[in-house]
Design a protein around this motif. Structure first.
Motif, PDB file in Angstrom:
ATOM      1  N   LEU A 106       0.848  -1.193   0.000  1.00 35.49           N
ATOM      2  CA  LEU A 106       0.000   0.000   0.000  1.00 35.49           C
ATOM      3  C   LEU A 106       0.882   1.241   0.000  1.00 35.49           C
ATOM      4  O   LEU A 106       1.644   1.468   0.935  1.00 35.49           O
ATOM      5  CB  LEU A 106      -0.915  -0.005   1.227  1.00 35.49           C
ATOM      6  N   TRP A 120      -6.653   4.705  -4.140  1.00 38.49           N
ATOM      7  CA  TRP A 120      -5.488   4.079  -3.518  1.00 38.49           C
ATOM      8  C   TRP A 120      -4.485   3.690  -4.566  1.00 38.49           C
ATOM      9  O   TRP A 120      -4.797   3.580  -5.741  1.00 38.49           O
ATOM     10  CB  TRP A 120      -5.892   2.923  -2.651  1.00 38.49           C
ATOM     11  N   VAL A 122      -1.297   0.827  -5.058  1.00 34.67           N
ATOM     12  CA  VAL A 122      -0.616  -0.372  -4.576  1.00 34.67           C
ATOM     13  C   VAL A 122       0.501  -0.674  -5.553  1.00 34.67           C
ATOM     14  O   VAL A 122       0.314  -0.592  -6.767  1.00 34.67           O
ATOM     15  CB  VAL A 122      -1.580  -1.577  -4.478  1.00 34.67           C
TER      16      VAL A 122
END
Length: 128
Positions: A106, A120, A122
């Motif tokens: 992450l 997000w 990753v």
């Protein structure tokens, strides 16, 4: 990751089919925290060492309250616990497993206060 140091996290959904269904199985460097994307409402978790010996487990870990897109699994000794919540800045750098078993790191997280949207990043890295 040296083979002698790696571990496998195996996640399954015990309430599906007659004996449950596999959800994700990923190999990674040892960790005490693993984030799960899109976890089912109940999880069984088995953590095995490089010799395929079970070193920790969590059975019938049920979702607690509100449904989040992310679930935090934490290991303490031979037990695994579940916490459903939004990641925050302290969680950056943690490992994340996707359905099927791809494991990444992450790198960034943001979510709207009302939970209506999130963004997000990753990072995935592989070495053979």
């Amino acid at each position: 990751m040296p083979a002698e140091r790696g571990e496998t996290w195996e996640l399954s959904y015990p309430e599906a089919a007659s004996t449950g269904l596999p959800f994700a199985r990923g190999r990674m460097d040892p960790t005490d925290v693993l984030w799960v994307h899109a976890a089912p409402p109940v999880l069984d978790v088995v953590v095995s060492d490089a010799g395929d010996r079970a070193v920790a487990r969590g059975d019938s870990l049920a979702r607690s309250g509100e449904r989040f897109p992310m679930t935090r699994l934490s290991r303490a000794g031979d037990r695994v616990a579940r916490e459903d919540r939004w990641p925050d800045q302290r969680d950056l750098g943690s490992r994340v497993i996707l359905p099927g078993g791809e494991v990444g790191t992450l790198k960034a997280w943001w979510n709207a206060g009302d939970g209506s949207e999130w963004r997000w990043q990753v990072e995935f890295y592989n070495h053979r």
